[in-house]
Design an enzyme around this catalytic site. Structure first.
Site, PDB file in Angstrom:
ATOM      1  CG  ASP A  91      -2.328   0.519   0.877  1.00 25.25           C
ATOM      2  OD1 ASP A  91      -2.436   1.341  -0.042  1.00 25.25           O
ATOM      3  OD2 ASP A  91      -3.307   0.151   1.569  1.00 25.25           O
TER       4      ASP A  91
ATOM      5  CG  ASP B 232      -9.233   2.271  -1.372  1.00 25.85           C
ATOM      6  OD1 ASP B 232      -8.216   2.055  -2.051  1.00 25.85           O
ATOM      7  OD2 ASP B 232      -9.258   2.215  -0.132  1.00 25.85           O
TER       8      ASP B 232
END
Ligand SMILES: *[C@@H]1O[C@H](CO)[C@@H](O)[C@H](O)[C@H]1NC(C)=O
Ligand SMILES: *[C@@H]1O[C@H](CO)[C@@H](O)[C@H](O)[C@H]1NC(C)=O
Ligand SMILES: *[C@@H]1O[C@H](CO)[C@@H](O)[C@H](O)[C@H]1NC(C)=O
Ligand SMILES: *[C@@H]1O[C@H](CO)[C@@H](O)[C@H](O)[C@H]1NC(C)=O
Ligand SMILES: *[C@@H]1O[C@H](CO)[C@@H](O)[C@H](O)[C@H]1NC(C)=O
Ligand SMILES: *[C@@H]1O[C@H](CO)[C@@H](O)[C@H](O)[C@H]1NC(C)=O
Ligand SMILES: *[C@@H]1O[C@H](CO)[C@@H](O)[C@H](O)[C@H]1NC(C)=O
Length: 463
Positions: free
Chosen positions: A151, A231
């Protein structure tokens, strides 16, 4: 009596261009399950063990969904690292450690994925790997990890990029000729690649930097897949802001501009599946899955398996869409050949490109997505489709429905059908003489001295 003649043609490639480890890990889009979309931080060993059992019992493992991926929140948030600087798993959640879980996951014939972050802490504030790449990659290797999702939260200021690139709207401050592979983001992600390549286990490298720093231009030399957007949200059209989630149409719109950065060994990741989550309709669930399969995005299920409806399970289990996604011979994803609702090339997050095509060993495929808010008659005009253009006007095309698995009929110039609001027609086109089917039916793969060979297998039936 017919006999089969087998011809073999060889392709050889070197390791230079992409992260290709031993075996063919990462050659095709990854398939599996990840905890984040449904559990967030509410994870523990039993979540992954019960998911693993479900993947097997629901038949999903046999369809290729083999990665069981732990997302954020698996580490000990307070103790963080031990005296050897290894990340300490949260023993409350994982009483057998991550290696104990890996053993159990592997015993079911599945693979285990883990999560870290190219910053000073993960998105939820757990220990991350920037500056600790070597020890963390070695720890993951030791535990038996097969997949790393990496991430992009909590990046220290000293690692900020010189220029910005914002996927929504596709705006940048960089000069046209700027080489994004020299950006600090690319360096942060390359550091973990190098650490993973030092390990004796092949760990699929899934980069999650939300499309920043034009990762589409250097992702293929760094990892196996790379996120291209913020996202995903289980909504048809999302909020569409940088950190605040994208809906299905926002992402499809983005994919229309970046379809060509996907091929073997490196895939745009349009984020984990929301099929079965949130408030999508059946048609929207179908479009979401069909388009992600068509893009050759990794297919990582994000819904709870034990409470999954038959409708959702059937969508996720569509063999023909999965076969397109996992085709052994054609590596490219589908491309838009016509926008439809809009003029070609329009950037529209509500009405993205509606007409897509791609090639698989089974034929030429057409995906028609209805972005309108009511049913609409859509036409697959065969002479619009690049791979079908060269056929003459008397060609009889066999149109096959990838949803039902049945042939619809034979058509010459076009095939028209009503597509329900937000649904996607998924068609396969062939000709009776096999004119648009590949002669290659599969491939052999082997390695000699770090060189990898791919041998397409041609099988021709002769009488
Ligand atoms: C594990 O997590 C699940 C999902 O959050 C929860 O329902 C369950 O109670 C937890 N089990 C244990 C032993 O903590
Ligand atoms: C791989 O490396 C680990 C150390 O991380 C070592 O324990 C193991 O023996 C090695 N395995 C092979 C097959 O070399
Ligand atoms: C990515 O690299 C692999 C391996 O070199 C290559 O086969 C593939 O075509 C590349 N992808 C793109 C989009 O160029
Ligand atoms: C994708 O298309 C763009 C625009 O046509 C081109 O500049 C780029 O080189 C292509 N990328 C690949 C990997 O083919
Ligand atoms: C489609 O997915 C949604 C979640 O987005 C799920 O709640 C719903 O049950 C699915 N629809 C149908 C009809 O199965
Ligand atoms: C199909 O596409 C071709 C090429 O774009 C065009 O000439 C033809 O008029 C189209 N046919 C119909 C029925 O729209
Ligand atoms: C059209 O192509 C087929 C083969 O696909 C061929 O048999 C036929 O003769 C061609 N017809 C014309 C008019 O060229």
């Amino acid at each position: 009596m017919g006999y089969l003649s087998v011809l073999v043609g060889a392709t050889l490639w070197s390791t230079a261009a992409a992260l290709v480890g031993k075996g063919d890990v990462g050659r095709l889009p990854a398939m599996g399950w990840n905890s984040w979309n449904e559990y967030g931080c509410g994870i523990n060993e039993s979540v992954f063990l019960s998911t693993a059992s479900q993947l097997v019992s629901l038949g999903l493992k046999d369809l290729g969904y083999v990665y069981v991926n732990i997302d954020d929140c698996w580490a000990d948030k307070n103790k963080k690292r031990d005296s050897r600087n290894e990340i300490i798993p949260d023993v409350g959640r994982f009483p057998n450690g991550i290696s104990g879980l890996a053993t159990q996951i592997h015993s079911r014939g599945l693979k285990l994925g883990i999560y870290s972050d190219a910053g000073s802490a993960t998105c939820e504030g757990y220990p991350a790997s920037l500056g600790n790449e070597a020890i963390d990659a070695a720890t993951f290797n030791k535990w038996g990890i097969d997949y790393l999702k990496y991430d992009n939260c909590n990046v220290p200021g000293s690692w900020n990029d010189q220029y910005s690139w914002t996927p929504e709207g596709m705006t940048t401050t960089a000069p046209k000729a700027y080489d994004w592979s020299t950006s600090k983001t690319a360096q942060r992600y390359a550091a973990m690649r190098d650490a993973l390549l030092q390990q004796n286990r092949t760990i699929l490298y899934s980069m999650c930097n939300w499309g920043a720093a034009r990762i589409d231009t250097w992702g293929n030399s760094t990892g196996h897949s790379w996120r291209m957007s913020g996202d995903i949200l289980p909504e048809w059209s999302g909020k569409y802001t940088w950190h605040q989630s994208w809906g299905i149409t926002n992402i499809i719109n983005q994919a229309a501009f970046f379809w060509n950065s996907t091929n073997f060994w490196g895939h745009n990741d349009w984020d984990m599946l929301e099929v079965g989550n949130g408030a999508l309709t059946t048609e929207e669930n179908r479009s979401h899955f069909a388009m992600w399969a068509a893009f050759k995005s990794p297919l990582i299920i994000g819904a709870k398996l034990h409470s999954m409806s038959k409708t959702v399970l059937d969508i996720l289990s569509n063999r023909e869409l999965i076969a397109f996604n996992q085709d052994p011979v054609y590596g490219a994803g589908a491309m838009p050949y016509k926008w439809g609702y809009n003029k070609d090339g329009t950037y529209d997050t509500l009405h993205p490109a509606e007409y897509w095509t791609g090639t698989s060993i089974a034929g030429i495929h057409i995906f028609m997505l209805n972005t309108r808010d009511s049913s609409f008659k859509m036409t697959a005009n065969f002479s619009d489709v690049p791979a079908l253009k060269s056929f003459n006007s008397s060609t009889q095309f066999i149109v096959h429905d990838m949803w039902t698995g049945k042939d619809i009929g034979t058509f010459t110039d076009e095939y028209r059908l009503d597509v329900a609001k937000h649904d996607t027609a998924a068609l396969r086109i062939t000709t009776s003489d096999g004119g648009c089917q590949s002669k290659a039916r599969g491939y052999f793969y082997f390695e000699v001295d770090e060189l990898r060979y791919l041998l397409p297998l041609f099988v021709t039936q002769e009488s």
